[in-house]
Design an enzyme around this catalytic site. Structure first.
Site, mmCIF file in Angstrom:
data_model
loop_
_atom_site.group_PDB
_atom_site.id
_atom_site.type_symbol
_atom_site.label_atom_id
_atom_site.label_comp_id
_atom_site.label_asym_id
_atom_site.label_seq_id
_atom_site.Cartn_x
_atom_site.Cartn_y
_atom_site.Cartn_z
ATOM 1 N N ALA A 34 0.838 -1.211 0.000
ATOM 2 C CA ALA A 34 0.000 0.000 0.000
ATOM 3 C C ALA A 34 0.869 1.256 0.000
ATOM 4 C CB ALA A 34 -0.922 -0.016 1.215
ATOM 5 N N LYS A 91 4.450 1.132 -6.100
ATOM 6 C CA LYS A 91 5.435 0.147 -6.559
ATOM 7 C C LYS A 91 4.757 -1.044 -7.222
ATOM 8 C CE LYS A 91 8.525 1.563 -2.831
ATOM 9 N NZ LYS A 91 7.518 2.419 -2.158
ATOM 10 N N ASP A 141 0.471 -10.578 7.546
ATOM 11 C CA ASP A 141 1.720 -10.102 8.129
ATOM 12 C C ASP A 141 2.833 -10.661 7.244
ATOM 13 O OD1 ASP A 141 4.136 -9.967 9.645
ATOM 14 O OD2 ASP A 141 2.994 -9.882 11.503
ATOM 15 N N CYS A 161 12.671 4.076 3.619
ATOM 16 C CA CYS A 161 12.736 5.537 3.477
ATOM 17 C C CYS A 161 13.384 6.110 4.737
ATOM 18 C CB CYS A 161 11.354 6.144 3.225
ATOM 19 S SG CYS A 161 10.113 5.714 4.451
#
Length: 345
Positions: free
Chosen positions: A121, A125, A170, A244
């Site tokens: 999400a 990508k 997960d 990031c």
């Protein structure tokens, strides 16, 4: 500096370990300025030149991002909201940070492959992978959050992606859920120290306990990503790990951990020909020499979000066991060899 730029003591200390004082000031200053708005042309529906002309006709001032991408455009100013044009609604482009192109460029998915985006999400990508694959093969777009998956599903539909399967597991549950992928992309949950210009709360809401929790999760996810790939893939056997974040704890240290726990993978060139090489040592701790193949990107040097990209090639589906064979010394009265059992994850 904490008072002037608004960082807590912990994060300021961590960043000053990473940069010289002069470069740290450049980094802090860059975080006070928003990064340029960038969009990615959706090649399933449009060509960059045609999209650029359509937006220019609407009064948008734009330019190609750079030579390293053939689908990106930088928007300098626009009289209309970039997220509300007819072209946007029709799925001709995705508003996406330039730095988040990089993991997909490194992954380089091929047509008819089976690809996993482990933390997908809101879908930038995933949809880029689908475009490179020309809607062939399968892209499994997984995200642990059902709430965030709504945006993922919406973007998949808007951009005309037909080869994606969305799921909510997960990431650590793979490959029990599904394995045998040709390529896996893990853009791991992180502290966000590379995107402070977008979220200034990172300056004060991150402490030692957050980094401890995040690095543990990242290490579990990266091993799961490696184990989900089929080393016998004729075209792939590739894993890309990205964050990031600019901190070594979440980047080189996690990759070095993965190399030590999974000797059946090796680092390879990312395919991104700019950015700084990753650290091979940091504050007295030595990492594997191949960490120089990873890539770091900074707001103050590349005018994009702080980012880290590492690319692995899986060599075998079997995790080599350490040789724990020992021989009882001669003269002890006992003559035998015994091999310790090694549990494999």
């Amino acid at each position: 500096m904490c008072f002037y730029y608004g960082y807590n003591d912990f994060l300021m200390d961590k960043l000053l370990q990473l940069f010289t004082v002069a470069e740290a000031v450049e980094f802090f200053e860059a975080n006070e300025v928003a990064r340029p708005v960038t969009v990615r042309t959706n090649t399933l529906k449009a060509r960059r030149r045609e999209l650029a002309q359509a937006l220019i006709n609407r009064g948008v001032n734009l330019d190609p991002i750079g030579k390293w991408t053939k689908v990106g455009l930088t928007v300098f100013d626009s009289p209309v909201p970039v997220g509300a044009t007819p072209e946007y609604m029709a799925g001709h482009y995705m508003i996406q940070a330039a730095a988040s192109f990089l993991p997909v460029v490194a992954l380089a998915p091929q047509e008819n492959e089976k690809v996993l985006d482990m933390s997908a999400a809101p879908g930038g990508k995933t949809t880029y992978c689908a475009a490179l694959m020309k809607n062939t093969g399968l892209v499994v777009a997984n995200d642990a959050s059902r709430e965030r998956s709504r945006a993922l599903v919406a973007n998949i539909h808007r951009l005309g992606v037909t080869n994606a399967l969305v799921c909510n597991y997960d990431g650590r549950e793979f490959p029990k859920v599904m394995g045998g992928f040709d390529r896996v992309l893990l853009d791991a949950p992180c502290s966000g120290t590379g995107v402070i210009s977008k979220d200034a709360s990172v300056k004060t809401n991150k402490g030692p306990e957050d980094f401890e929790m995040l690095t543990r999760l990242q290490k579990e996810l990266i091993l799961s990503a490696i184990d989900s790939v089929n080393a016998d893939s004729p075209t792939g056997a590739i894993i890309v790990y990205s964050t990031c974040s600019v901190t070594v704890d979440e980047d080189e240290a996690v990759v070095d951990y993965a190399l030590s726990k999974r000797p059946n993978v090796k680092l390879v060139e990312t395919g991104v020909d700019f950015g700084r090489a990753g650290f091979t040592s940091f504050r007295g701790k030595a990492f594997h020499a191949s960490l120089a193949l990873t890539r770091r990107f900074y707001p103050h040097t590349h005018n994009m979000d702080g980012f880290f990209v590492a690319k692995f090639k899986k060599l075998s589906n079997k995790i080599p066991a350490a040789d724990n064979t020992f021989v009882v010394p001669t003269g002890s009265g006992v003559q035998f060899k015994q091999k310790k059992k090694r549990a494999q994850t």
